[in-house]
Design an enzyme around this catalytic site. Structure first.
Site, PDB file in Angstrom:
ATOM      1  N   ASP A  13       0.815  -1.228   0.000  1.00 54.10           N
ATOM      2  CA  ASP A  13       0.000   0.000   0.000  1.00 54.10           C
ATOM      3  C   ASP A  13       0.844   1.271   0.000  1.00 54.10           C
ATOM      4  O   ASP A  13       0.460   2.283   0.586  1.00 54.10           O
ATOM      5  CB  ASP A  13      -0.953   0.036   1.225  1.00 54.10           C
ATOM      6  CG  ASP A  13      -1.762  -1.226   1.333  1.00 54.10           C
ATOM      7  OD1 ASP A  13      -2.259  -1.683   0.294  1.00 54.10           O
ATOM      8  OD2 ASP A  13      -1.888  -1.761   2.444  1.00 54.10           O
ATOM      9  N   LYS A  16       2.209   2.383  -5.050  1.00 54.45           N
ATOM     10  CA  LYS A  16       2.943   1.931  -6.243  1.00 54.45           C
ATOM     11  C   LYS A  16       2.131   2.150  -7.502  1.00 54.45           C
ATOM     12  O   LYS A  16       2.661   2.456  -8.560  1.00 54.45           O
ATOM     13  CB  LYS A  16       3.269   0.431  -6.145  1.00 54.45           C
ATOM     14  CG  LYS A  16       4.226   0.065  -5.051  1.00 54.45           C
ATOM     15  CD  LYS A  16       4.433  -1.433  -4.994  1.00 54.45           C
ATOM     16  CE  LYS A  16       3.235  -2.219  -4.509  1.00 54.45           C
ATOM     17  NZ  LYS A  16       2.801  -1.950  -3.145  1.00 54.45           N
ATOM     18  N   GLY A  40      -4.237  -4.048  -4.127  1.00 51.30           N
ATOM     19  CA  GLY A  40      -5.181  -3.006  -4.521  1.00 51.30           C
ATOM     20  C   GLY A  40      -4.392  -1.775  -4.894  1.00 51.30           C
ATOM     21  O   GLY A  40      -3.691  -1.212  -4.069  1.00 51.30           O
ATOM     22  N   HIS A  41      -4.429  -1.398  -6.158  1.00 54.06           N
ATOM     23  CA  HIS A  41      -3.679  -0.228  -6.620  1.00 54.06           C
ATOM     24  C   HIS A  41      -4.653   0.844  -7.076  1.00 54.06           C
ATOM     25  O   HIS A  41      -5.451   0.605  -7.976  1.00 54.06           O
ATOM     26  CB  HIS A  41      -2.756  -0.606  -7.789  1.00 54.06           C
ATOM     27  CG  HIS A  41      -1.638  -1.511  -7.395  1.00 54.06           C
ATOM     28  ND1 HIS A  41      -0.837  -2.169  -8.296  1.00 54.06           N
ATOM     29  CD2 HIS A  41      -1.176  -1.860  -6.176  1.00 54.06           C
ATOM     30  CE1 HIS A  41       0.069  -2.886  -7.646  1.00 54.06           C
ATOM     31  NE2 HIS A  41      -0.138  -2.718  -6.360  1.00 54.06           N
ATOM     32  N   GLN A 223       2.075  -5.792  -3.301  1.00 48.50           N
ATOM     33  CA  GLN A 223       2.401  -5.930  -1.874  1.00 48.50           C
ATOM     34  C   GLN A 223       3.716  -5.197  -1.557  1.00 48.50           C
ATOM     35  O   GLN A 223       4.020  -4.211  -2.215  1.00 48.50           O
ATOM     36  CB  GLN A 223       2.476  -7.415  -1.465  1.00 48.50           C
ATOM     37  CG  GLN A 223       1.133  -8.103  -1.355  1.00 48.50           C
ATOM     38  CD  GLN A 223       0.585  -8.602  -2.672  1.00 48.50           C
ATOM     39  OE1 GLN A 223       1.308  -9.150  -3.470  1.00 48.50           O
ATOM     40  NE2 GLN A 223      -0.706  -8.437  -2.903  1.00 48.50           N
TER      41      GLN A 223
HETATM   42  P1  IMP Z   1      -2.875 -12.810   1.727  1.00 48.68           P
HETATM   43  O1  IMP Z   1      -1.923 -12.249   0.723  1.00 48.68           O
HETATM   44  O2  IMP Z   1      -4.306 -12.516   1.422  1.00 48.68           O
HETATM   45  O3  IMP Z   1      -2.616 -14.255   2.025  1.00 48.68           O
HETATM   46  O4  IMP Z   1      -2.607 -12.051   3.132  1.00 48.68           O
HETATM   47  C1  IMP Z   1      -1.401 -12.214   3.871  1.00 48.68           C
HETATM   48  C2  IMP Z   1      -0.980 -10.901   4.517  1.00 48.68           C
HETATM   49  O5  IMP Z   1      -0.572  -9.983   3.510  1.00 48.68           O
HETATM   50  C3  IMP Z   1      -2.107 -10.192   5.278  1.00 48.68           C
HETATM   51  O6  IMP Z   1      -1.531  -9.499   6.378  1.00 48.68           O
HETATM   52  C4  IMP Z   1      -2.640  -9.175   4.285  1.00 48.68           C
HETATM   53  O7  IMP Z   1      -3.267  -8.084   4.908  1.00 48.68           O
HETATM   54  C5  IMP Z   1      -1.338  -8.778   3.604  1.00 48.68           C
HETATM   55  N1  IMP Z   1      -1.530  -8.277   2.243  1.00 48.68           N
HETATM   56  C6  IMP Z   1      -1.740  -8.991   1.111  1.00 48.68           C
HETATM   57  N2  IMP Z   1      -1.834  -8.189   0.046  1.00 48.68           N
HETATM   58  C7  IMP Z   1      -1.653  -6.939   0.491  1.00 48.68           C
HETATM   59  C8  IMP Z   1      -1.591  -5.660  -0.155  1.00 48.68           C
HETATM   60  O8  IMP Z   1      -1.719  -5.518  -1.375  1.00 48.68           O
HETATM   61  N3  IMP Z   1      -1.381  -4.596   0.668  1.00 48.68           N
HETATM   62  C9  IMP Z   1      -1.196  -4.720   2.006  1.00 48.68           C
HETATM   63  N4  IMP Z   1      -1.238  -5.890   2.644  1.00 48.68           N
HETATM   64  C10 IMP Z   1      -1.450  -6.987   1.896  1.00 48.68           C
END
Ligand code: IMP
Length: 430
Positions: A13, A16, A40-41, A223
């Site tokens: 977040d 990017k 989420g971009h 991420q």
């Molecule tokens: P998952 O990727 O849904 O398995 O989540 C694993 C961890 O990564 C959790 O803490 C999510 O909140 C975090 N996470 C996954 N994608 C994002 C992102 O795009 N931004 C921020 N946190 C993320």
């Protein structure tokens, strides 16, 4: 060979999407290399707000090519909805989209398992985005995943789905869930396959050709560094490789094909989900940053945990990604905070650690050491150059550069494309 990787240098977040949108304008190819619709971009341009989850943010530029790389986790239903939504909102032709046959497909049983596994973890839950990402990457490692190349061949897809679903149904029942019907998934997902079959082609060869031709190629990370499966705050991480090395794994290029790596970081820190966060501000200032920065998840809407900028972590991100430069975003959000703190060391048992730990035991004991700097009250969102910025902001940026030993390439002072100050263009395309 101008190729550039854009990575998140914190916990995701970092804005990017905006930077990829700004630079994607200049690229012939934009390739996303990891993650799925857990990302989420947000891109704001021409008075319109686009929310991307799977599509590379470069898609808004007609004439460019956007690639969904082999390292990605693709939910076809979300992809089709996102394509239709983006097309409608843009109201103009989009860039060409290509999907790698090596990308893995996310199915309903992955989402169900994500929820069941989180419940089974109880107090140790990860706080996932519940998009099925972890269970899908588990299948990949278990050599059980269904890839795009198979998904778009009807007979092959039927065979694979039958074989995998039998196993998954047993697993879901074991975790207290309901088995799923082959016929329902097959008929729904075959319809999605029909819609995207024409987009699946050899993106690896195409990327390599572009690199050889000296096209500008932008690799778009999702991420952030500390959600990386290997380098993040394990087990509170995602299941893929957001770090710059992931750009090689997820697209079919080698390390020497990369010229520059830009690490995007906010002027403060945020994280969503569970896990260590030594500079977290569970107080009024944290609240102020959350509200001024609208720090709510693009994907899940969850309030993000907010805190001071962690320079120990950022310096580590600079090293594991071999950053050429920093992109410091959301400087405008720090307006009206009288004193700003930055973490410059971690203490464990009262002793300086000097670096990020790799075990949860150490994380539990980490106490951040802060330096205090003056804040600013000026609105900087209209600044056009370095010289337009107050001295307090310049000092803040220079402190970050010095501590991380990484020059700032770009500053972002608002969500719009125009609210971007390019400080060192040579760190972008070389
Ligand atoms: P998952 O990727 O849904 O398995 O989540 C694993 C961890 O990564 C959790 O803490 C999510 O909140 C975090 N996470 C996954 N994608 C994002 C992102 O795009 N931004 C921020 N946190 C993320």
């Amino acid at each position: 060979m101008p190729s550039l990787v854009i990575v998140g240098a914190q916990w995701g977040d970092e804005a990017k999407g905006k930077i990829v949108d700004v630079l994607g304008n200049q690229a012939e190819l934009v390739v996303r290399y990891s993650g799925g619709n857990n990302a989420g971009h947000t891109v704001i341009t021409g008075g319109k707000t686009y929310k991307f989850h799977l599509l590379p943010a470069g898609i808004l530029h007609p004439g460019s090519v956007s690639i969904i790389g082999g390292g990605m986790a693709v939910c076809p239903k979300s992809l089709i909805e996102e394509l239709e939504r983006t097309q409608e909102l843009a109201g103009h032709e989009l860039g060409e989209l290509v999907i790698s046959p090596a990308a893995h497909v996310v199915f309903p049983y992955h989402r169900a398992l994500d929820a069941l596994e989180e419940t089974a973890r109880g107090d140790n839950k990860i706080g996932t985005t519940s998009r099925g990402i972890g269970p899908m990457y588990t299948d990949k490692v278990q050599r059980m995943g269904i890839r795009m190349g198979e998904f778009v061949q009807p007979e092959r897809f039927a065979d694979r789905l039958k074989q995998v679903l039998e196993f998954k149904n047993r697993l879901m029942e074991l975790l207290g869930g309901e088995p799923m019907s082959f016929d329902e998934i097959y008929s729904e997902y075959s319809a999605y396959a029909d819609k995207i079959r024409h987009l699946v082609s050899d993106s690896e060869a195409r990327t390599q050709r572009s690199i050889r031709k000296d096209d500008k190629v932008l690799f778009e990370g999702a991420q952030g560094a500390f959600l990386d499966l290997d380098h993040g705050t394990y087990p509170y991480v995602t299941s893929s490789h957001p770090t710059a090395g992931g750009a090689c794994l997820g697209t079919g290029i080698g390390p020497r094909d990369i010229d520059n790596v830009l690490g995007v970081c906010k002027a403060y820190n945020t994280r969503v989900g569970e896990g260590p966060f030594p500079t977290e501000l569970d107080n009024e200032i944290g609240h102020q940053i959350r509200e001024q920065g609208h720090e709510y998840g693009t994907t899940t809407g969850r309030p993000r945990r907010c805190g001071w900028l962690d320079l120990v972590a950022l310096r580590h991100a600079a090293r594991i990604n071999s950053l050429s430069g920093l992109v410091i975003t959301r400087l405008d959000v720090m307006q009206n905070i009288p004193e700003i703190q930055v973490a410059t060391d971690y203490l464990v048992d009262g002793k300086s650690l000097g670096h990020m730990p790799y075990t949860l035991e150490e994380w539990d004991q980490v106490e951040a050491v802060f330096e205090t700097m003056p804040g600013w009250s000026e609105d900087i969102s209209c600044a056009k150059s370095w010289d337009d910025l107050p001295e307090t902001v310049q000092n803040y940026v220079q402190f970050i550069e010095k501590f991380t030993d990484t020059p700032a390439a770009i500053l972002s002072i608002g969500p719009d494309r125009d609210q971007t100050i390019i400080l060192r263009p040579e760190l972008i395309w070389g």
